[in-house]
Design a protein around this motif. Structure first.
Motif, PDB file in Angstrom:
ATOM      1  N   ALA A 464       0.831  -1.204   0.000  1.00 32.38           N
ATOM      2  CA  ALA A 464       0.000   0.000   0.000  1.00 32.38           C
ATOM      3  C   ALA A 464       0.863   1.250   0.000  1.00 32.38           C
ATOM      4  N   GLY A 465       1.989   1.183   0.724  1.00 35.83           N
ATOM      5  CA  GLY A 465       2.900   2.328   0.712  1.00 35.83           C
ATOM      6  C   GLY A 465       3.422   2.626  -0.672  1.00 35.83           C
ATOM      7  N   GLU A 466       3.721   1.584  -1.435  1.00 34.12           N
ATOM      8  CA  GLU A 466       4.189   1.779  -2.808  1.00 34.12           C
ATOM      9  C   GLU A 466       3.075   2.304  -3.704  1.00 34.12           C
ATOM     10  N   LEU A 467       1.848   1.906  -3.399  1.00 36.21           N
ATOM     11  CA  LEU A 467       0.718   2.310  -4.238  1.00 36.21           C
ATOM     12  C   LEU A 467       0.212   3.717  -3.949  1.00 36.21           C
ATOM     13  N   ILE A 468       0.677   4.320  -2.850  1.00 34.79           N
ATOM     14  CA  ILE A 468       0.214   5.679  -2.523  1.00 34.79           C
ATOM     15  C   ILE A 468       0.453   6.615  -3.702  1.00 34.79           C
ATOM     16  N   HIS A 469       1.604   6.453  -4.335  1.00 34.40           N
ATOM     17  CA  HIS A 469       1.918   7.244  -5.525  1.00 34.40           C
ATOM     18  C   HIS A 469       2.010   6.309  -6.721  1.00 34.40           C
ATOM     19  N   ALA A 470       0.975   5.467  -6.857  1.00 29.28           N
ATOM     20  CA  ALA A 470       0.996   4.446  -7.902  1.00 29.28           C
ATOM     21  C   ALA A 470       1.091   5.053  -9.288  1.00 29.28           C
ATOM     22  N   GLU A 471       0.539   6.256  -9.476  1.00 25.43           N
ATOM     23  CA  GLU A 471       0.568   6.849 -10.808  1.00 25.43           C
ATOM     24  C   GLU A 471       1.995   7.110 -11.280  1.00 25.43           C
ATOM     25  N   LYS A 472       2.905   7.324 -10.294  1.00 28.70           N
ATOM     26  CA  LYS A 472       4.299   7.566 -10.675  1.00 28.70           C
ATOM     27  C   LYS A 472       4.929   6.333 -11.319  1.00 28.70           C
ATOM     28  N   LYS A 473       4.480   5.158 -10.848  1.00 30.35           N
ATOM     29  CA  LYS A 473       5.114   3.921 -11.286  1.00 30.35           C
ATOM     30  C   LYS A 473       4.211   3.109 -12.199  1.00 30.35           C
ATOM     31  N   GLY A 474       3.150   3.750 -12.695  1.00 30.94           N
ATOM     32  CA  GLY A 474       2.203   3.012 -13.533  1.00 30.94           C
ATOM     33  C   GLY A 474       2.838   2.397 -14.756  1.00 30.94           C
ATOM     34  N   GLY A 779     -14.533  10.012   3.626  1.00 26.94           N
ATOM     35  CA  GLY A 779     -15.315  10.701   2.609  1.00 26.94           C
ATOM     36  C   GLY A 779     -15.462  12.192   2.856  1.00 26.94           C
ATOM     37  N   ASP A 780     -15.728  12.941   1.774  1.00 31.54           N
ATOM     38  CA  ASP A 780     -15.998  14.371   1.906  1.00 31.54           C
ATOM     39  C   ASP A 780     -17.490  14.617   1.709  1.00 31.54           C
ATOM     40  N   PHE A 781     -17.869  15.887   1.678  1.00 34.71           N
ATOM     41  CA  PHE A 781     -19.288  16.217   1.574  1.00 34.71           C
ATOM     42  C   PHE A 781     -19.791  16.249   0.134  1.00 34.71           C
ATOM     43  N   ASN A 782     -18.944  15.876  -0.809  1.00 36.99           N
ATOM     44  CA  ASN A 782     -19.392  15.693  -2.189  1.00 36.99           C
ATOM     45  C   ASN A 782     -19.626  14.216  -2.487  1.00 36.99           C
ATOM     46  N   ASN A 783     -19.769  13.443  -1.404  1.00 36.91           N
ATOM     47  CA  ASN A 783     -20.087  12.025  -1.553  1.00 36.91           C
ATOM     48  C   ASN A 783     -18.949  11.272  -2.216  1.00 36.91           C
ATOM     49  N   GLN A 784     -17.715  11.697  -1.954  1.00 38.71           N
ATOM     50  CA  GLN A 784     -16.560  11.110  -2.608  1.00 38.71           C
ATOM     51  C   GLN A 784     -15.522  10.618  -1.604  1.00 38.71           C
ATOM     52  N   VAL A 785     -14.914   9.479  -1.933  1.00 36.29           N
ATOM     53  CA  VAL A 785     -13.705   9.014  -1.260  1.00 36.29           C
ATOM     54  C   VAL A 785     -12.637   8.926  -2.332  1.00 36.29           C
ATOM     55  N   GLN A 786     -11.488   9.524  -2.101  1.00 38.19           N
ATOM     56  CA  GLN A 786     -10.417   9.470  -3.094  1.00 38.19           C
ATOM     57  C   GLN A 786      -9.621   8.177  -2.938  1.00 38.19           C
ATOM     58  N   ALA A 787      -9.235   7.615  -4.089  1.00 39.15           N
ATOM     59  CA  ALA A 787      -8.500   6.350  -4.079  1.00 39.15           C
ATOM     60  C   ALA A 787      -7.228   6.461  -3.244  1.00 39.15           C
ATOM     61  N   ARG A 788      -6.521   7.580  -3.385  1.00 40.16           N
ATOM     62  CA  ARG A 788      -5.267   7.728  -2.649  1.00 40.16           C
ATOM     63  C   ARG A 788      -5.509   7.729  -1.160  1.00 40.16           C
ATOM     64  N   ASP A 789      -6.612   8.328  -0.707  1.00 36.78           N
ATOM     65  CA  ASP A 789      -6.911   8.335   0.724  1.00 36.78           C
ATOM     66  C   ASP A 789      -7.132   6.926   1.252  1.00 36.78           C
ATOM     67  N   VAL A 790      -7.792   6.086   0.460  1.00 38.28           N
ATOM     68  CA  VAL A 790      -8.001   4.689   0.861  1.00 38.28           C
ATOM     69  C   VAL A 790      -6.659   3.982   1.004  1.00 38.28           C
ATOM     70  N   VAL A 791      -5.770   4.195   0.031  1.00 44.08           N
ATOM     71  CA  VAL A 791      -4.484   3.512   0.042  1.00 44.08           C
ATOM     72  C   VAL A 791      -3.611   4.022   1.195  1.00 44.08           C
ATOM     73  N   VAL A 792      -3.621   5.325   1.422  1.00 43.79           N
ATOM     74  CA  VAL A 792      -2.869   5.884   2.551  1.00 43.79           C
ATOM     75  C   VAL A 792      -3.389   5.290   3.858  1.00 43.79           C
TER      76      VAL A 792
END
Length: 910
Positions: A464-474, A779-792
């Motif tokens: 999960a630590g590696e995936l926090i910035h998964a876009e860098k290593k995609g 989650g925020d008040f726009n009914n959203q959870v960000q993927a990075r927050d889940v991984v962090v």
């Protein structure tokens, strides 16, 4: 004097006097010299400290009951009563008694009206000596302010649901005046050898002031009163109200059990002991409606899960809210120790009563929150507000016409309840089911080696630590990825035609990761195949035009894809495509030299960038449009663009707005008009950039591509959590990565039990359910959870779980999950600063407040303007309540260092 302590409009008798004094005592408006007060038909007795002056008493009575209420008549202090028949002073004699000894707090009993009026009424009842009941039996009590609202129906549905899950349930009809379950049971022909009335009577006569003889006798007869047939070991036993044939008031009441020397909670403890003796894990009690002492001894035990049922009628709602608040004041539940109270709202239609239901839920949630006491300061960790918000969410049970006239027999009623799905709505408040690991091929092998949870946690923390910035290593990673609904729709909608679309999402939603995975697949067909979407037969290479500056490369780089395409289709064997830096430099030059009004020039520049990325740089007077049209006759391609925020840096110039608007609208439009549609274009872009560049009709533009927007709903966030844990090889019982995308929500929740348990505590604890807590906290008040927050969250929780070596029933320890929320919140705020300067500056302003802020708060308290607050509302950082105060979601509140008044505001409750 406020309305809560104002004297009644009329004082007709000692009853009015007694009632008002009880109210004052409950509110803490009680003088130090007054020990107790008792109203009698002919006098008001006040027990006072020795030396109390009668004039002091008179002045207080004047203050409490209004000017002119107390006076001396023939040397006797009198409290005036209203008598319209005479103008003469009439009243109740006030008798002062001197306190002889210090009272023991006067033994208080769990009744709505207590025997003595003392200052102790402002305090909760003394808690039971023991936390929990015998054998951890769960006692649920269903109550309603009014009859006929569906209380019994939902009690029966809950009992049946638990038995169908394999639970052992004891269902007691304790409505001693208008029994319902008893009639159903008798009409079915069920045995009625032993009743609730028998049980209470035997307890009253127990020589040892206990319940053992009552339990012994009941256990001999109750096995004959089982109903239904349940597979999986489930069992449901009914205890009717009475065996009497004639109707009449109860011969014995629960209050009759309160003899000296007996526990104040004798009845509930006896009921739980009976359940334990019968092998039940849950006892459900259907109580008498209204403010009745027939129900009070059960409702006032904080260890009982109190479930209130109401319709949307004002009388029912107001009565339930008042009852809930009174019970919360007298017998609050300690969060994490006692079960939270619940309210079921029923007999409504969403198409008719939507706004009314929403308002009712808000009011009821506030009342329920007041019944929950926080843990001690030593055990609190700041995350309790999330639990409270989830635990107090009312349960909505919509109207069904079939429930208006129920049949008479037990089996027939259950068939109707089953067809209406009544029990399905009750899932959020039912006791925990026995976890069953789905998709694992059966029960665990007893010979299997003991699970090494320490290693699983290390696996998850690292991956999960590696995936926090998964876009860098995609591009450098060979790992797979979770196929979400937006991606599945994007690929499925373009099986025979290349995509021309915006992929919109916030920072951390996975835009760059998805971009990199599309590049790594090399072709549109292969991307679809890797995503599990069949029927795509478009062998179009993926050609990157712009990439994020954060992207890290391994063996494959975006330039490799550009060069490969150029060599094959560019028209010259020795020609390589322009580099990403060269394309970026062209665009930066355009920002410096082009007019912000020149949209045609910007369209031409963007098309030129597409052409040079494909290795067909316009030459010999050819325009970019001509070069692309010519290329389209011999090749297909899907262009992809990411990293626009790197190009634009800050949103501070009209020319930048024009450049982006032309890309999002005009360039896509031109490609769409090209004969044969040989090219696709996917632009990965932040939502705030879209709304900034397209100031008119941005909603329409976003709506057009909303199917592909990277929204992470509650279910998708849970699916990501399971996928990451499985990908890390951190599951005690592995789950197939491919199967995760096809799991139903119920199977998904069940599969996550091995990750974080059923609850944010032990399975028998009174904490919030883990699968609700995680998205509510992130989650925020726009009914959203960000993927990075889940991984962090997963990475930090796994890391912190390493110190919880005694937790061996799940990968992530509840305490570690709670502590991880703070790290996630700080990371979230830092990400927002990097993503959105305007929002970042407002968050910094909130962080730097010199005084402590408690949520919810007045806007003036944090020094923001209404316009700034509206900006934060649009971003999901603020929410404005009906009372005008502002709320902050937990994912921001902790990082900002704000306190919480009692409960958080969350969007997902079940």
């Amino acid at each position: 004097m406020d309305s809560s302590t104002a004297p009644p409009a009329h004082l007709f008798s000692w009853v009015d006097v007694d009632e008002h004094l009880a109210r004052l005592a409950t509110l803490g408006r009680w003088p130090e010299w007054l020990v107790a007060a008792d109203g009698w038909w002919d006098c008001l007795e006040l027990v006072v400290d020795d030396g109390t002056d009668q004039e002091l008493v008179r002045q207080w009575l004047e203050e409490a009951f209004g000017a002119g209420s107390a006076a001396q008549h023939e040397g006797v202090l009198m409290l005036g009563l209203d008598d319209p028949r005479t103008n003469q002073f009439t009243g109740l004699r006030v008798q002062l008694s001197i306190e002889q000894e210090v009272p023991d707090g006067t033994r208080r009993l769990p009744l709505l009206r207590e025997k003595h009026i003392t200052r102790h009424l402002a305090e909760p009842l003394r808690r039971p000596q023991r936390d929990g009941f015998t054998n951890d039996v769960q006692v649920m009590a269903f109550h309603s302010f009014k009859g006929g609202v569906g209380r019994t129906v939902h009690a029966v549905a809950a009992a049946d649901k638990l038995a169908r899950r394999g639970g052992k349930v004891l269902l007691i009809d304790a409505d001693l005046e208008a029994p319902g379950i008893s009639w159903m049971h008798k009409e079915q022909g069920g045995q009625c050898d032993f009743s609730y009335e028998d049980f209470v009577t035997l307890i009253q006569g127990d020589e040892d002031n206990g319940w053992s003889s009552a339990v012994d006798i009941a256990a001999k007869y109750l096995p004959n009163q089982q109903v239904g047939h349940y597979t999986g070991g489930g069992r449901l036993t009914v205890v009717p109200t009475s065996r009497r044939v004639l109707l009449g008031p109860p011969r014995i009441e629960p209050a009759d059990l309160f003899a000296p020397g007996r526990s104040a909670y004798l009845l509930t403890e006896a009921i739980a002991a009976l359940g334990a003796r019968m092998g039940a894990d849950t006892v459900i009690v259907d109580l008498r409606a209204g403010a009745s002492e027939l129900s009070a001894p059960i409702l006032l035990d904080p260890r009982v899960q109190r479930v209130f049922v109401t319709t949307l009628s004002h009388q029912s709602l107001a009565g339930v809210e008042l009852m809930v608040r009174q019970l919360g004041q007298k017998a609050p539940a300690v969060q994490g120790l006692d079960p939270a109270s619940s309210v079921i709202v029923t007999q409504y239609r969403l198409d008719v009563h939507g706004a009314q239901a929403e308002a009712a839920c808000s009011a009821l949630a506030g009342a329920l929150a007041a019944t929950i006491g926080r843990p001690t300061a030593e055990s609190a960790d700041g995350t309790e507000a999330v639990d409270t918000a989830l635990l107090v969410q009312p349960v909505m049970s919509p109207f069904r016409e079939e429930l208006l006239a129920l049949p008479s027999t037990w089996d027939a009623v259950l068939r109707v309840l089953g067809s209406c799905g009544v029990a399905d709505a009750l899932d959020p408040i039912l006791p925990s089911p026995t976890p069953q690991l789905l998709l694992t091929g059966g029960p665990p092998d007893e010979g299997k080696a003991r699970t090494d949870y320490a290693q699983l946690r290390r696996n998850l923390a690292q991956t999960a630590g590696e995936l926090i910035h998964a876009e860098k290593k995609g591009l450098s990673s060979t790992g797979g990825f979770l196929v979400t609904d937006p991606l599945r729709r994007l690929l499925g909608d373009h099986r025979t035609e290349l995509p021309l679309a915006l992929v919109v999402g916030a920072k951390g939603a996975g835009k760059t990761f998805l971009y990199s995975k599309a590049c790594a697949a090399r072709t549109w067909e292969r991307f679809a195949e890797q995503s599990g979407v069949d029927g795509v037969d478009l062998r179009a290479p993926v050609v990157p035009v712009l990439e994020s500056a954060n992207l890290e490369y391994g063996e494959l780089e975006p330039q490799d894809l550009r060069d490969d395409f150029a060599r094959q289709y560019g028209g010259s064997a020795n020609f390589d495509a322009a580099s990403g830096r060269s394309i970026s430099d062209r665009l930066k030059s355009g920002l410096a030299r082009l007019d912000g009004q020149n949209e045609l020039a910007w369209r031409s520049l963007w098309l030129e960038c597409l052409a040079v990325a494909a290795g067909v740089e316009p030459a010999d007077g050819r325009s970019p449009e001509e070069a692309l049209a010519e290329l389209g006759k011999r090749a297909k391609a899907v262009f992809v663009i990411d990293g626009l925020e790197d190009l634009l840096q800050s949103l501070d110039a009209e020319v930048k707005s024009t450049a982006l608007r032309v890309l999002l609208i005009d360039v896509l439009g031109w490609l769409r008009s090209l004969r044969g549609r040989p090219f696709g274009l996917m632009v990965f872009v932040r939502r705030d950039l879209v709304t900034w560049a397209v100031r008119q009709n941005s909603g329409q533009l976003l709506g057009r591509y909303d199917r592909y927007a990277l929204h992470w709903s509650k279910e998708e966030a849970l699916r990501l959590a399971l996928w990451v844990t499985a990908h890390a090889q951190a599951l005690p019982t592995p789950v197939d990565l491919v199967a995760i995308t096809e799991l139903s929500e119920d199977d998904l929740v069940q599969s996550l039990v091995q990750v974080w348990g059923w609850k944010m505590g032990t399975e028998k604890s009174r904490e919030a359910r883990s699968h609700l807590w995680v998205p509510a906290a992130l989650g925020d008040f726009n009914n959203q959870v960000q993927a990075r927050d889940v991984v962090v969250f997963l990475a930090k929780s796994a890391e912190l779980s390493g110190s919880y070596d005694t937790v061996e029933d799940r990968v992530l320890a509840p305490g570690a999950m709670r502590k991880a929320l703070l790290a996630c919140s700080k990371n979230k705020i830092e990400s927002i600063r990097a993503e959105n300067r305007e929002i970042g500056e407002l968050l910094t302003k909130l962080e730097r407040l010199e005084t402590q802020v408690t949520v919810p708060f007045e806007l003036e308290r944090v020094g923001l303007t209404v316009q700034e607050a509206d900006t934060l509302i649009d971003s999901g950082v603020f929410s404005k309540g009906t009372d005008g105060r502002y709320w902050v979601p937990e994912i921001y509140r902790h990082g900002l260092g704000f306190n919480s008044e009692r409960r958080a505001r969350v969007l997902w409750g079940g």
